[in-house]
Every structure is written in C-alpha cells, then in structure tokens.
Motif scaffolding. Structure first.
Motif: not given
Length: 109
Positions: A53-63, A70-73
C-alpha cells in the motif's frame, strides 16, 4: 555521483513512478505523490506506492532526488514500518462541513 543515480532535480518536478530506494539499496516502491506546503514553499515528503500500500516518507528521510530515483536515509526494514498514507480525510471532512454550513444558511432563509 554514480552514473545510474541520474541528474539531481527539485521535488516539484519529481514525476510519479520514479523508484524509491532505501539506504541499503533495496527499492521499496515508486513515487506516488509529492507533498508540499505550497504557500510556504516547503517540501513535506513523498507518498510511496509499495506492495503493501501507500506509505508516507517524511522530508527529512529523503536524502536525494534525481530524475531516476529517490534515495532515503532509512533502510528497507525501517521503510516497511513507515505509516500508511490514506490521504487527508480530516481536511476534506472539515471543508465539507464548511461548505454544508454555507449551503444551509442560503436555503434556510
């Protein structure tokens, strides 16, 4: 910068369908939607379409945001624990109530 990462771009031009990759290199899903506060020009995060399903990634976790990914921390295990995203029902409900009151006032005269 490795060649396969692509060209860095701004969040406002990030298209739907771009792969989202955790810090351990695992693809967790694809971009479904970018969330921002347009009035203040602030990037809030992204909604990722995953198998679960759809998940929310908060801006600070986007590197990093590029035209290819898109690369995450956070790693893939942490990504699986991200909150489900169901839209903004609270905001829509508030707006619907406000519109209903407006129409009620018009027709109750």
């Amino acid at each position: 910068m490795p060649e396969d990462e692509g060209q860095q771009i701004g969040y406002k031009v990030l298209p739907r369908g771009v792969p989202v990759v955790a810090s351990d290199g695992e693809q967790i899903g694809t971009v479904h939607r970018v969330l921002d506060n347009a009035r203040e020009h602030i990037f809030d995060g992204i909604v990722v379409a995953t198998r679960d399903g759809r998940r929310f990634v908060d801006a600070p976790e986007v590197v990093r945001i590029t035209d290819r990914r898109v690369t995450l921390s956070i790693d893939s295990e942490e990504a699986r624990a991200l909150p489900h995203y169901g839209g903004m029902p609270g905001a829509m409900e508030t707006r619907a109530k406000r519109v209903a009151k407006k129409w009620k006032r018009r027709f109750s005269r």
